[in-house]
Design a protein around this motif. Structure first.
Motif, mmCIF file in Angstrom:
data_model
loop_
_atom_site.group_PDB
_atom_site.id
_atom_site.type_symbol
_atom_site.label_atom_id
_atom_site.label_comp_id
_atom_site.label_asym_id
_atom_site.label_seq_id
_atom_site.Cartn_x
_atom_site.Cartn_y
_atom_site.Cartn_z
ATOM 1 N N GLU A 261 -8.245 0.472 -2.367
ATOM 2 C CA GLU A 261 -7.549 -0.556 -1.595
ATOM 3 C C GLU A 261 -6.104 -0.178 -1.318
ATOM 4 O O GLU A 261 -5.600 -0.364 -0.201
ATOM 5 C CB GLU A 261 -7.581 -1.895 -2.343
ATOM 6 C CG GLU A 261 -8.857 -2.665 -2.193
ATOM 7 C CD GLU A 261 -8.733 -4.082 -2.720
ATOM 8 O OE1 GLU A 261 -7.650 -4.686 -2.559
ATOM 9 O OE2 GLU A 261 -9.702 -4.580 -3.308
ATOM 10 N N ARG A 262 -5.425 0.329 -2.341
ATOM 11 C CA ARG A 262 -3.998 0.638 -2.181
ATOM 12 C C ARG A 262 -3.763 1.836 -1.275
ATOM 13 O O ARG A 262 -2.622 2.181 -0.989
ATOM 14 C CB ARG A 262 -3.368 0.887 -3.557
ATOM 15 C CG ARG A 262 -3.334 -0.322 -4.451
ATOM 16 C CD ARG A 262 -2.518 -1.463 -3.865
ATOM 17 N NE ARG A 262 -1.099 -1.192 -3.857
ATOM 18 C CZ ARG A 262 -0.255 -1.597 -4.801
ATOM 19 N NH1 ARG A 262 -0.701 -2.307 -5.813
ATOM 20 N NH2 ARG A 262 1.027 -1.321 -4.725
ATOM 21 N N SER B 36 0.817 -1.208 0.000
ATOM 22 C CA SER B 36 0.000 0.000 0.000
ATOM 23 C C SER B 36 0.853 1.261 0.000
ATOM 24 O O SER B 36 0.474 2.285 -0.574
ATOM 25 C CB SER B 36 -0.935 0.006 1.216
ATOM 26 O OG SER B 36 -1.921 -0.994 1.108
ATOM 27 N N TYR C 232 -5.116 -9.342 3.247
ATOM 28 C CA TYR C 232 -5.574 -8.650 2.045
ATOM 29 C C TYR C 232 -7.087 -8.410 2.097
ATOM 30 O O TYR C 232 -7.582 -7.366 1.641
ATOM 31 C CB TYR C 232 -5.204 -9.448 0.794
ATOM 32 C CG TYR C 232 -3.771 -9.273 0.372
ATOM 33 C CD1 TYR C 232 -3.323 -8.064 -0.153
ATOM 34 C CD2 TYR C 232 -2.847 -10.319 0.507
ATOM 35 C CE1 TYR C 232 -1.997 -7.891 -0.522
ATOM 36 C CE2 TYR C 232 -1.520 -10.159 0.136
ATOM 37 C CZ TYR C 232 -1.099 -8.943 -0.373
ATOM 38 O OH TYR C 232 0.216 -8.768 -0.747
ATOM 39 N N GLU C 233 -7.817 -9.368 2.654
ATOM 40 C CA GLU C 233 -9.265 -9.175 2.767
ATOM 41 C C GLU C 233 -9.578 -8.043 3.745
ATOM 42 O O GLU C 233 -10.522 -7.270 3.532
ATOM 43 C CB GLU C 233 -9.956 -10.460 3.216
ATOM 44 C CG GLU C 233 -11.478 -10.305 3.249
ATOM 45 C CD GLU C 233 -12.215 -11.550 3.697
ATOM 46 O OE1 GLU C 233 -13.426 -11.432 3.974
ATOM 47 O OE2 GLU C 233 -11.591 -12.629 3.775
ATOM 48 N N ALA D 12 -11.339 -0.807 2.815
ATOM 49 C CA ALA D 12 -11.423 0.176 1.726
ATOM 50 C C ALA D 12 -12.862 0.345 1.254
ATOM 51 O O ALA D 12 -13.339 1.465 1.026
ATOM 52 C CB ALA D 12 -10.527 -0.261 0.573
ATOM 53 N N ARG D 13 -13.554 -0.761 1.105
ATOM 54 C CA ARG D 13 -14.942 -0.721 0.625
ATOM 55 C C ARG D 13 -15.835 0.046 1.602
ATOM 56 O O ARG D 13 -16.616 0.909 1.203
ATOM 57 C CB ARG D 13 -15.451 -2.146 0.432
ATOM 58 C CG ARG D 13 -16.862 -2.222 -0.152
ATOM 59 C CD ARG D 13 -17.224 -3.650 -0.521
ATOM 60 N NE ARG D 13 -17.297 -4.547 0.648
ATOM 61 C CZ ARG D 13 -16.392 -5.450 0.958
ATOM 62 N NH1 ARG D 13 -15.290 -5.597 0.210
ATOM 63 N NH2 ARG D 13 -16.556 -6.233 2.019
ATOM 64 N N ARG E 251 -7.800 -5.446 4.167
ATOM 65 C CA ARG E 251 -7.561 -4.207 3.419
ATOM 66 C C ARG E 251 -8.716 -3.900 2.468
ATOM 67 O O ARG E 251 -9.213 -2.771 2.423
ATOM 68 C CB ARG E 251 -6.248 -4.302 2.638
ATOM 69 C CG ARG E 251 -5.935 -3.031 1.866
ATOM 70 C CD ARG E 251 -4.596 -3.080 1.168
ATOM 71 N NE ARG E 251 -4.606 -3.952 -0.010
ATOM 72 C CZ ARG E 251 -3.630 -3.995 -0.914
ATOM 73 N NH1 ARG E 251 -2.547 -3.228 -0.738
ATOM 74 N NH2 ARG E 251 -3.693 -4.807 -1.947
ATOM 75 N N SER E 252 -9.151 -4.902 1.708
ATOM 76 C CA SER E 252 -10.198 -4.660 0.713
ATOM 77 C C SER E 252 -11.527 -4.317 1.380
ATOM 78 O O SER E 252 -12.255 -3.420 0.926
ATOM 79 C CB SER E 252 -10.353 -5.873 -0.210
ATOM 80 O OG SER E 252 -10.752 -7.018 0.516
ATOM 81 N N ALA E 253 -11.863 -5.026 2.469
ATOM 82 C CA ALA E 253 -13.123 -4.750 3.155
ATOM 83 C C ALA E 253 -13.100 -3.370 3.806
ATOM 84 O O ALA E 253 -14.091 -2.626 3.754
ATOM 85 C CB ALA E 253 -13.391 -5.825 4.202
#
Length: 408
Positions: free
Chosen positions: A111-112, A68, A97-98, A104-105, A100-102
């Motif tokens: 995400e980054r 990131s 990673y999940e 971000a959402r 991070r993605s969750a």
């Protein structure tokens, strides 16, 4: 000198600099009902930098955060306590990673632009159902005031007894600039990145390479100079975020106010580092070791670290025993040359060794001093101009009790 160029903001926190919100909640990772999931969110892309543990076994969140931070920018940091997500293999990486993605959402960012940090028990998989549920609720917990910062600071704690926060303000180019920090750490603390998580926010406009250089330099004289038990963890991470919302003038190393900014930034890091050492697991005393007159800075650092990390010195402080022999023995095994016939040692203002020879001192006064909250050990050598200070804590029965049942 530093106090003349910045002021401490009482009650300030990571949300005090312009542009930052924070919050935390309990999602079920801890067995108690204490907060265990938290985030810091910046309303604009923040310049960001980080330093990490030197342990070869590095937890999955560090890999995610490094990715990131590849572009030197972040919008958010999501943190969990109660589980380190370390030594958890491919599933642990997927979970990080999940996270991070969750995050971000739910936070509405890319995400980054999200960093991930975890702390707690090593070798256990995250309860991702708890994490997913918590992340969905987290945005409504974020707040730009003291309440959000309080919930964040509580959520990152593990065996810590108290939260660690610091906030200062100074003037840069005629504009008020604020720097704040929060940290956790109590056990598995050793120099060269201790087992800690630290988060520094500022509303200064700082270029990425300058922020990273400053973070590394400040870490070197603060977090890298503390020890509790001689162990370095798998998850240590210190992240700095600069929103740039305090003013339009960019702050670089060539700026006339750069030195003042460095002093203020370092003060925040030093305060947090000392708070970690003071809150060492089971600790009753903060120990500060000041070495001067060493051949050079590296020699002074090695001696100070060795003394403050000595189990015998730590035990003597716990027992309020003015046993200077343990101090000089630790100095002698630090691995650096010194004039062994010209060493002075003092406990607070009580001189116990002069020219490497015992000095008659008031044992009752020494006992009273060593029973205080903070013990300063001063070691003066005669080999050069090298100086360094290290911080640690005493070794108590409670340290063994806490760590004997850490998982249970």
């Amino acid at each position: 000198m530093g106090q003349e160029r910045y002021t401490v903001v009482e009650g300030g926190s990571v949300t005090t600099p312009k542009g930052f919100k924070a919050g935390g909640l309990h999602c079920g990772l801890k067995k108690t009902d204490r907060n265990d999931l938290a985030a810091i969110l910046c309303e604009v892309p923040a310049t960001a930098a980080a330093v990490y543990t030197t342990n070869l076994f590095q937890a999955a969140p560090l890999q995610v955060t490094r990715e990131s931070l590849a572009d030197g920018r972040l919008r958010a940091v999501v943190v969990n306590s109660g589980n380190a997500n370390a030594c958890t293999g491919e599933q642990g990486e997927a979970d990080a990673y999940e996270m991070r993605s969750a995050a971000a959402r739910h936070l509405g960012v890319a995400e980054r632009d999200v960093a991930v940090a975890s702390t707690g028990v090593i070798g256990e998989l995250l309860k991702m159902d708890c994490v997913r549920s918590g992340l969905a609720q987290l945005p409504e917990k974020l707040d730009g005031g003291a309440a959000g910062a309080e919930q964040f600071s509580q959520a990152i704690l593990t065996t810590d007894l108290v939260k660690k926060e610091c906030c200062v303000r100074l003037t840069v180019g005629g504009e008020a600039v604020t720097i704040a920090g929060a940290a956790k750490g109590s056990g598995m603390i050793h120099p060269n990145m201790a087992t800690m998580l630290g988060f520094v926010t500022t509303d200064a406009a700082v270029a990425g390479e300058d922020l990273l250089a400053l973070l590394r330099a400040a870490t070197d004289t603060t977090f890298n100079m503390i020890t509790v038990d001689g162990d370095t963890s798998t998850n240590d991470m210190l992240i700095a975020l600069a929103s740039g919302l305090a003013g339009r003038e960019p702050l670089t190393r060539q700026h006339p106010d750069w030195a003042a900014f460095v002093e203020a930034f370092t003060h925040v890091c030093r305060h947090l580092a000392m708070a970690i050492a003071r809150d060492g697991e089971g600790a009753a005393h903060l120990i500060e070791v000041r070495v001067s007159g060493a051949a050079d800075r590296d020699a002074a650092r090695a001696i100070a670290k060795t003394i403050v990390g000595s189990s015998l010195v730590k035990s003597a402080v716990f027992g309020a025993d003015a046993n200077w022999g343990r101090i000089i023995a630790a100095a002698g095994r630090a691995g650096v040359p010194m004039s062994t016939d010209r060493v002075d040692i003092a406990l607070g203002g009580i001189e116990v060794l002069k020219g490497s020879r015992p000095v008659a001192f008031d044992e009752a006064a020494a006992l009273a001093y060593l029973q205080g909250d903070t013990v300063e050990i001063t070691v003066k050598l005669a080999d050069g101009e090298g100086e360094a200070t290290a911080w640690g804590c005493d070794l108590t029965y409670d340290y063994v009790r806490i760590n004997a049942a850490y998982r249970t």
